[in-house]
Enzyme design. Sequence first.
Site, short mmCIF file in Angstrom:
data_model
loop_
_atom_site.label_atom_id
_atom_site.label_comp_id
_atom_site.label_asym_id
_atom_site.label_seq_id
_atom_site.Cartn_x
_atom_site.Cartn_y
_atom_site.Cartn_z
N SER A 234 45.37 37.64 47.18
CA SER A 234 45.47 36.20 47.28
C SER A 234 46.92 35.80 47.63
O SER A 234 47.44 36.27 48.63
CB SER A 234 44.98 35.58 45.98
OG SER A 234 44.61 34.24 46.16
N ASP A 452 34.87 34.24 51.27
CA ASP A 452 35.95 33.87 50.35
C ASP A 452 36.21 32.37 50.41
O ASP A 452 36.52 31.83 51.47
CB ASP A 452 37.23 34.63 50.73
CG ASP A 452 38.27 34.61 49.63
OD1 ASP A 452 38.49 33.53 49.04
OD2 ASP A 452 38.87 35.66 49.35
N HIS A 482 36.06 35.53 45.81
CA HIS A 482 37.48 35.58 46.16
C HIS A 482 37.98 37.01 46.06
O HIS A 482 38.15 37.54 44.97
CB HIS A 482 38.25 34.67 45.22
CG HIS A 482 39.70 34.52 45.56
ND1 HIS A 482 40.16 34.38 46.86
CD2 HIS A 482 40.81 34.48 44.78
CE1 HIS A 482 41.47 34.25 46.85
NE2 HIS A 482 41.90 34.33 45.61
#
Length: 513
Positions: A234, A452, A482
Site C-alpha cells: 500500500s 483492489d 486490498h
Amino acid sequence: MALLVLAVLAVLGGCTGDGSRGEPPGNAGPRSPSASPTASASASASPGLPRALTGQKLAWKKCGATEGYAAPGREWRCAKLTVPVDWAEPTGKTLRMAVIRGAATGERRGALVFNFGGPGGSGVSLLPLFAPGYGTLHRAYDLVSFDPRGVGGSARVDCRGDAAVARAERTVDLTPDTPAEERAFLADASAFGKSCARTTGALLPELTTANTARDLDLLRTVLGEAKLDYFGVSYGTELGGTYAHLFPRHVGRMVLDAVVDPAADTVEHAKGQARGFQRALNDYFRSLHEDPKAGTAKVAALLKDLDAHPLPAGKGRELTESLAVTGLVSPLYSEGSWPQLTRALDAARAGDGGPLLALADSYNDRDPEGHYGKQAQAQRAISCADDSTRPTAAQARARLGEFRAISPVFGPFLGWDTAGWCHDWPAKGDRTTPEVSAPGAPPILVVGNTGDPATPFEGAARMARELGEDVGVELVWHGEGHGAYGSGSRCVDDTVDAYLVRGKVPRPGKECR
C-alpha cells in the site's frame, strides 16, 4: 479524512514457484547463517554521513507493548535507530526511530524490511501479528520493520485528544451542503493543522516520504546489508518507489504490493479511490446477485437520509452520513468482510445505526471506551508534508459533479477531501507526485490486484512503467481486496516467495487467476 491505505489483512506465506529471469543484478547469493545483522564493511553508506550515524550499534532488547498491542513473544527484539530530523543537516538534531527484528528461522540470506502502509502504520506493532503468515520468508530472512518518523515509537504525531476527535466526528459534515457546513469543515481542518504545528514543531515539515526513505537507507547500513531487500504494501509501495529513486544502487530484492499510483496527484488519487471503492461495492452487490446500479442507488439514498436525520447507534451516539461512509469503506477492503457489510446495511435500513457505526469505529481506530489511535493523525501529517497540491474549496465544489459521476456513494466524500485534508496546512508540501524512476536498479516486482479498492489496479502498471525499463516487473492478480500476497492465491504467493528467496524474476505481465 482521507481513506487509509494501510494493509489491514494478515498476509500468508506460500511455497516456492517457477518462471525466472535470473538473479537481480548486484545481489549476492544466499548468505551464511552466521552473517551478522550489525553494521559491517560490506554495507555501503551514502557518502557524507557522519560516523555517529553510520557506525551506530543497535541495542536489541525484549520488545514492550505498544499502543493498542500487547508485547510480542520473546523471539522478537526491538531497538532505536538515531536518524537526523532534517536530512539536509545530518549533524543537527536527531530523533529515535523504533525498529523490530525477528531472526531468520533457517539458513539466513539477510534482512527483509517491511512497511505495511498508511502512511502511519506501526511496523513495530504489526510485524509480529503478520509474521505467522510469512513462514517461507522467515526461514530465509530476518524479518524487520520500523515505525516511520511521526509514527508510534518514532516521535509520534499527536495533534488531537480523544474529546476533540469525537467532537469533530459529531459536528463536522465531511460532505458540506451549505455555506455554514463548509465554513465549519474548513475551520476544523485549519484547527487540526495548527494543533499539529503546536505539538510537533520543527519535525512537522520533515515528515516526508523522501526523508523516511533516507531513514530506511540508514537502517540498511546499520543492519549491515549491502543491499535493501524490501516488502512494501500500500503506502509502503510509494515509500519503496521513492527509495529506489533515491538509492537505485542500494536496491536488492523489492516487492511492491497494492500499489499507490505514482503518477496521480491529489485530485487524480481521490478519483482513483472513488473508482476503486465503487468497483468493490459493485462486486459486492454482484456477489448478492443484485444489480450494482440499483444497490448503489439504495446506499446513496440511505446516506442522503442520514445527512438530514442521523440514526441512533447506542450508548448515546449517532450514525451520521460521514461516519456511515467510513463504515461502508471498512469492509470493502476484504471480500471476507462483505457479510458484515450486509448485516450493517440491513440494520441501518431497519433504523439501527450501531453495526455500521461499529465498522466506522474499527476503521477510525476507536476502542469501546472512546480512545482513538493516532494513526490517522500521523497519516494526515505525513501526506500533507509530502503533497504540495492544495485544491481550494471552490475547486473541490466545481469538481463534485465529476466525483459523483464516478461514485454517488464515495465521490462526494473524496471530492471534498481534496480541499479539506491539507487546508491551511502550516508546512509546505514536498512535491506534487512522488518520483520513482530508478535507472540502474535491479528488477523490482510490482504486484497489482484487479479488485483492489484502496489502491486501484491501474497504479501497478504505472509504477512498473515509471520505475523504468527492465526495472518494474508487473505481476497481475485477478482477485478482490486490498493487496494480493497472502490473499488466497497460491500463484501470487509462490511467485513472490521465489523472487525474494531465490531471486527468480517472473516474466513481465504474468497473470494469476
